[in-house]
Design a protein around this motif. Structure first.
Motif, PDB file in Angstrom:
ATOM      1  N   ILE A 164       0.740  -1.310  -0.160  1.00 25.13           N
ATOM      2  CA  ILE A 164      -0.199   0.086  -0.052  1.00 25.13           C
ATOM      3  C   ILE A 164       0.768   1.142   0.078  1.00 25.13           C
ATOM      4  CG2 ILE A 164      -1.553   1.212   1.482  1.00 25.13           C
ATOM      5  CD1 ILE A 164      -2.902  -1.289   2.302  1.00 25.13           C
ATOM      6  N   PHE A 165       2.011   1.227   0.922  1.00 25.48           N
ATOM      7  CA  PHE A 165       2.776   2.606   0.877  1.00 25.48           C
ATOM      8  C   PHE A 165       3.571   2.686  -0.264  1.00 25.48           C
ATOM      9  CE2 PHE A 165       2.703   2.123   5.833  1.00 25.48           C
ATOM     10  CZ  PHE A 165       2.131   3.254   5.948  1.00 25.48           C
ATOM     11  N   ILE A 166       3.861   1.528  -0.922  1.00 22.91           N
ATOM     12  CA  ILE A 166       4.683   1.645  -2.310  1.00 22.91           C
ATOM     13  C   ILE A 166       3.765   1.998  -3.361  1.00 22.91           C
ATOM     14  CG2 ILE A 166       5.710   0.105  -3.926  1.00 22.91           C
ATOM     15  CD1 ILE A 166       6.954  -1.528  -2.051  1.00 22.91           C
ATOM     16  N   ASN A 167       2.669   1.587  -3.393  1.00 23.74           N
ATOM     17  CA  ASN A 167       1.520   2.167  -4.611  1.00 23.74           C
ATOM     18  C   ASN A 167       1.203   3.259  -4.203  1.00 23.74           C
ATOM     19  OD1 ASN A 167       1.902  -0.475  -5.985  1.00 23.74           O
ATOM     20  ND2 ASN A 167      -0.078  -1.363  -4.777  1.00 23.74           N
ATOM     21  N   HIS A 168       1.339   3.870  -3.128  1.00 29.16           N
ATOM     22  CA  HIS A 168       0.852   5.430  -2.895  1.00 29.16           C
ATOM     23  C   HIS A 168       2.173   6.054  -2.541  1.00 29.16           C
ATOM     24  CE1 HIS A 168      -2.808   3.144  -2.657  1.00 29.16           C
ATOM     25  NE2 HIS A 168      -3.225   4.261  -2.912  1.00 29.16           N
ATOM     26  N   ARG A 169       3.299   5.633  -2.952  1.00 26.44           N
ATOM     27  CA  ARG A 169       4.592   6.511  -2.670  1.00 26.44           C
ATOM     28  C   ARG A 169       4.621   7.983  -2.795  1.00 26.44           C
ATOM     29  NH1 ARG A 169       4.942   3.285  -6.637  1.00 26.44           N
ATOM     30  NH2 ARG A 169       6.028   3.886  -8.523  1.00 26.44           N
ATOM     31  N   GLY A 221       0.244  14.552  12.848  1.00 23.55           N
ATOM     32  CA  GLY A 221      -1.138  14.977  12.798  1.00 23.55           C
ATOM     33  C   GLY A 221      -1.987  14.601  11.458  1.00 23.55           C
ATOM     34  N   LEU A 222      -1.404  14.049  10.593  1.00 21.09           N
ATOM     35  CA  LEU A 222      -1.933  13.648   9.127  1.00 21.09           C
ATOM     36  C   LEU A 222      -1.906  12.131   9.103  1.00 21.09           C
ATOM     37  CD1 LEU A 222      -0.536  16.530   6.998  1.00 21.09           C
ATOM     38  CD2 LEU A 222      -2.799  16.241   8.137  1.00 21.09           C
ATOM     39  N   GLY A 223      -0.691  11.371   9.388  1.00 18.29           N
ATOM     40  CA  GLY A 223      -0.607   9.981   8.714  1.00 18.29           C
ATOM     41  C   GLY A 223       0.662   9.775   8.821  1.00 18.29           C
ATOM     42  N   TYR A 224       0.822   8.873   7.493  1.00 15.79           N
ATOM     43  CA  TYR A 224       2.488   8.287   7.340  1.00 15.79           C
ATOM     44  C   TYR A 224       2.491   8.412   5.579  1.00 15.79           C
ATOM     45  CZ  TYR A 224       1.365   5.918  11.531  1.00 15.79           C
ATOM     46  OH  TYR A 224       1.226   5.507  12.777  1.00 15.79           O
ATOM     47  N   ARG A 225       3.745   8.256   5.524  1.00 15.40           N
ATOM     48  CA  ARG A 225       4.232   8.702   3.920  1.00 15.40           C
ATOM     49  C   ARG A 225       5.398   7.836   3.625  1.00 15.40           C
ATOM     50  NH1 ARG A 225       5.041  14.636   2.862  1.00 15.40           N
ATOM     51  NH2 ARG A 225       6.865  14.112   4.220  1.00 15.40           N
ATOM     52  N   MET A 226       5.436   6.971   2.306  1.00 11.42           N
ATOM     53  CA  MET A 226       6.687   6.395   2.207  1.00 11.42           C
ATOM     54  C   MET A 226       7.280   7.696   1.164  1.00 11.42           C
ATOM     55  SD  MET A 226       7.466   2.924   0.128  1.00 11.42           S
ATOM     56  CE  MET A 226       7.428   1.995   1.578  1.00 11.42           C
ATOM     57  N   VAL A 227       8.638   7.854   1.340  1.00 14.34           N
ATOM     58  CA  VAL A 227       9.280   8.626   0.719  1.00 14.34           C
ATOM     59  C   VAL A 227       9.699   8.184  -0.622  1.00 14.34           C
ATOM     60  CG1 VAL A 227      11.666  10.056   0.731  1.00 14.34           C
ATOM     61  CG2 VAL A 227      10.701   9.334   2.697  1.00 14.34           C
ATOM     62  N   ALA A 228       9.182   8.926  -1.609  1.00 13.08           N
ATOM     63  CA  ALA A 228       9.093   8.526  -3.099  1.00 13.08           C
ATOM     64  C   ALA A 228      10.251   8.477  -3.656  1.00 13.08           C
ATOM     65  CB  ALA A 228       8.493   9.670  -3.954  1.00 13.08           C
ATOM     66  N   GLU A 229      11.419   9.119  -3.260  1.00 16.40           N
ATOM     67  CA  GLU A 229      12.860   8.995  -3.964  1.00 16.40           C
ATOM     68  C   GLU A 229      13.494   7.836  -3.527  1.00 16.40           C
ATOM     69  OE1 GLU A 229      13.235  12.489  -0.994  1.00 16.40           O
ATOM     70  OE2 GLU A 229      11.729  11.622  -2.590  1.00 16.40           O
ATOM     71  N   ASN A 230      13.011   6.986  -2.653  1.00 12.52           N
ATOM     72  CA  ASN A 230      13.463   5.636  -2.285  1.00 12.52           C
ATOM     73  C   ASN A 230      13.111   4.701  -3.148  1.00 12.52           C
ATOM     74  OD1 ASN A 230      15.307   6.724  -0.242  1.00 12.52           O
ATOM     75  ND2 ASN A 230      13.804   6.953   1.260  1.00 12.52           N
TER      76      ASN A 230
END
Length: 233
Positions: A164-169, A221-230
């Motif tokens: 999920i994180f990868i597909n929404h990086r 305050g918002l959630g989580y994010r996978m860093v796209a450049e990685n």
């Protein structure tokens, strides 16, 4: 592409060699099993496909097939005058990719060769498709994840969360969005508290320093994010 043909009937072998060379294949012919064994043991990495006659003066196409499949993922097609279900099943069970009964038309054999080769090329391409995440490599078609070339033991839910994180990086995903997307994966009940636990477990497995995550960031305050450049495909 190089084909290995093992056929004791020299007339048939000569006809196959001529016809397949006309179609652009390189062809190596053997008339005995022992000749083929030597080539399989020393040159298998140069061979794209094998055509084995089942009945040979000094062995069997079955034995040659076993030898090939034990060493490499090279396709094998059997050539035989025997047309019964037992032999077909036996050949396919040991890994043969197709089976053609003599007499056959060269066009039919050529078509089968092309079909098998296309299937192998497609499978090999798919197997190589991976997603790179720093030192993490994910093979989606296999459902496997490696860290520094060592396979990670992820649960179904952890794997789903990672994908999920990868597909929404690059996107910030709220806890509510994550809960919606992983709800009831593997039959497990997931609520807000258990989501925290799963993210912590996932970080522990994929991050170099889970206390200071570089792959899955917390956006306060918002959630989580996978860093796209990685992420690289």
């Amino acid at each position: 592409m190089k084909l290995l043909i093992v056929e004791d009937d020299k007339t048939i072998a000569s006809g196959l060699e001529y016809s397949l060379k006309q179609e652009g294949y390189q062809v190596t012919i053997c008339h005995r099993a022992q000749e083929a064994v030597e080539i399989i043991d020393t040159q298998l990495n140069t061979i794209s496909l094998c055509l084995f006659d089942l009945s040979l003066p000094d062995g069997s196409g079955y034995d040659l097939c076993r030898r090939v499949k034990a060493s490499a993922d090279v396709p094998v097609i059997f050539l035989t005058v025997v047309d019964d279900e037992v032999n077909v099943v036996m050949g396919l069970d040991m890994g043969a990719d197709d089976y053609i009964t003599k007499p056959f038309r060269i066009r039919e054999l050529s078509s089968r060769i092309k079909t098998v080769l296309r299937r192998y090329q497609k499978n090999n391409t798919q197997e190589k498709d991976s997603i790179q995440l720093g030192i993490i490599e994910i093979f989606p078609l296999e459902g496997k994840v490696y860290k520094a070339q060592l396979e990670l033991a992820l649960t179904a839910l952890e794997y789903r969360l990672l994908m999920i994180f990868i597909n929404h990086r690059g996107q910030v995903l709220s806890r509510e969005q994550l809960l919606e997307m992983i709800w009831d994966v593997a039959g497990e009940f997931v609520n807000d508290n258990t989501l925290t636990v799963y993210i912590k477990r996932l970080r522990k497995k994929i991050e170099d320093n889970p206390q200071k995550p570089m792959l899955i960031e917390t956006v306060r305050g918002l959630g989580y994010r996978m860093v796209a450049e990685n992420v690289k495909k």
